[in-house]
Design an enzyme around this catalytic site. Structure first.
Site, mmCIF file in Angstrom:
data_model
loop_
_atom_site.group_PDB
_atom_site.id
_atom_site.type_symbol
_atom_site.label_atom_id
_atom_site.label_comp_id
_atom_site.label_asym_id
_atom_site.label_seq_id
_atom_site.Cartn_x
_atom_site.Cartn_y
_atom_site.Cartn_z
ATOM 1 N N ARG A 78 35.376 -33.419 -29.038
ATOM 2 C CA ARG A 78 35.624 -32.484 -27.944
ATOM 3 C C ARG A 78 36.823 -31.596 -28.249
ATOM 4 N NH1 ARG A 78 34.699 -36.179 -22.472
ATOM 5 N NH2 ARG A 78 32.416 -36.082 -22.488
ATOM 6 N N TYR A 79 37.827 -32.175 -28.869
ATOM 7 C CA TYR A 79 39.016 -31.391 -29.208
ATOM 8 C C TYR A 79 38.669 -30.301 -30.213
ATOM 9 C CZ TYR A 79 43.714 -30.268 -30.854
ATOM 10 O OH TYR A 79 44.867 -29.604 -31.193
ATOM 11 N N ASN A 80 37.875 -30.646 -31.214
ATOM 12 C CA ASN A 80 37.499 -29.672 -32.228
ATOM 13 C C ASN A 80 36.581 -28.591 -31.676
ATOM 14 O OD1 ASN A 80 38.941 -30.792 -34.379
ATOM 15 N ND2 ASN A 80 37.350 -32.296 -34.775
ATOM 16 N N ARG A 82 36.850 -27.239 -28.672
ATOM 17 C CA ARG A 82 37.471 -26.506 -27.580
ATOM 18 C C ARG A 82 37.556 -25.013 -27.912
ATOM 19 N NH1 ARG A 82 41.130 -27.598 -31.121
ATOM 20 N NH2 ARG A 82 43.163 -26.579 -31.234
#
Length: 296
Positions: A78-80, A82
């Protein structure tokens, strides 16, 4: 950029997992490559001054073991994925606007559509995973046939009159195993369908494992394991109340644990000490009172 340490050899049609041990030189090379790709992609909209600045590039080398680390893997994915402007929003939540900001690039970022590009075997999972799907179903079929053989052998020697209930249970189990055996056999006749079925099963399992409730439970377990320094092998969660005002929760005076991750989400929970001699029944716990100080 996420790099899975898995390689598919087209010649032998085999999969290999690489040992993800990276040296400082390896990490620096990854940073250099990523910086060059950033400049290649966005150099036209970056000012000359920005290009001369040091790029703050993070290269993680953590080894994940699935399924135990699926919460951390989900966060990284999910972080990648964003949007790029999230970094700007987070920065200016804590800092004033500066005059030396590259405004052209900021405008570009806020209008940029984040795209995910896939390479290698990730471009066509069906093509590269179909053979594995067939092998997985074949292995599962062998396990089902072995279990069925054991149950049928048990039925042959079981006294029907003395153990009637057990016999009925074994007969029901044998019937279910035969149905599963026939289903798996039919899948082996259609490799494409085998992939679809396994993919759907994996997706349902992932949806359950990555549900909000399951992730919250995993975060709680990680906190408690850190507090006690022991591995928790059994637990039960009871939801007392949901979506209550913070003041109401705090007035209930429980043992309080505050959980927070790198996103702006916070979970509060009642922590019941397992060594309490007379713990309250969770079904009858009430939280807080009204704002005037009354109790409930």
């Amino acid at each position: 950029m996420a790099v899975p340490f898995v390689v598919y050899d087209k010649a032998s049609k085999s999969w290999y997992r690489l040992n993800p041990l990276l040296s400082e030189e390896d990490l620096q090379k990854l940073k250099d490559l990523w910086k060059s790709r950033l400049i290649e992609a966005f150099g036209e909209v970056l000012s000359g001054e920005t290009l001369t600045k040091e790029f703050n590039i993070y290269a993680g080398d953590r080894y994940y073991s699935l399924p135990h680390d699926y919460v951390e893997v989900l966060f990284e994915l999910r972080y990648n994925a964003r949007k790029m402007f999230v970094n700007y929003a987070n920065f200016y939540e804590r800092n004033p606007f500066r005059e030396d900001v590259d405004l052209d690039f900021v405008r570009f970022v806020f209008g940029y559509e984040n795209r995910t590009e896939r390479y290698g075997f990730l471009t066509n999972l069906r093509r590269y995973l179909t053979s594995i799907s067939v092998s997985a179903i074949q292995k599962k079929l062998e396990e089902v046939e072995e279990m069925l053989r054991l149950v049928e052998d048990e039925l042959l020697v079981l006294d029907s009159e003395e153990f009637s209930a057990l016999r009925r249970s074994l007969e029901e189990k044998a019937e279910a195993l035969r149905a599963e055996r026939d289903r798996l056999r039919s899948l082996l006749e259609d490799p494409d369908r085998a992939f679809d079925i396994l993919f759907e099963e994996a997706q349902r399992k992932a949806d359950g494992m990555l549900s909000r409730e399951r992730i919250t439970e995993e975060r709680i377990i990680h906190i408690l394991e850190g507090l006690y320094g022991k591995r928790i092998i059994g637990y039960k969660f009871v939801t007392v109340e949901e979506d209550i005002p913070l003041w109401k929760f705090l007035e209930s005076n429980p043992s309080l644990v505050l959980l927070s991750d790198r996103h702006k989400t916070i979970d509060f929970l009642l922590f019941m000490d397992p060594y309490w001699e007379d713990p309250p029944d969770p079904e009858f716990i009430t939280v807080g009172g009204d704002q005037s100080g009354g109790e409930s």
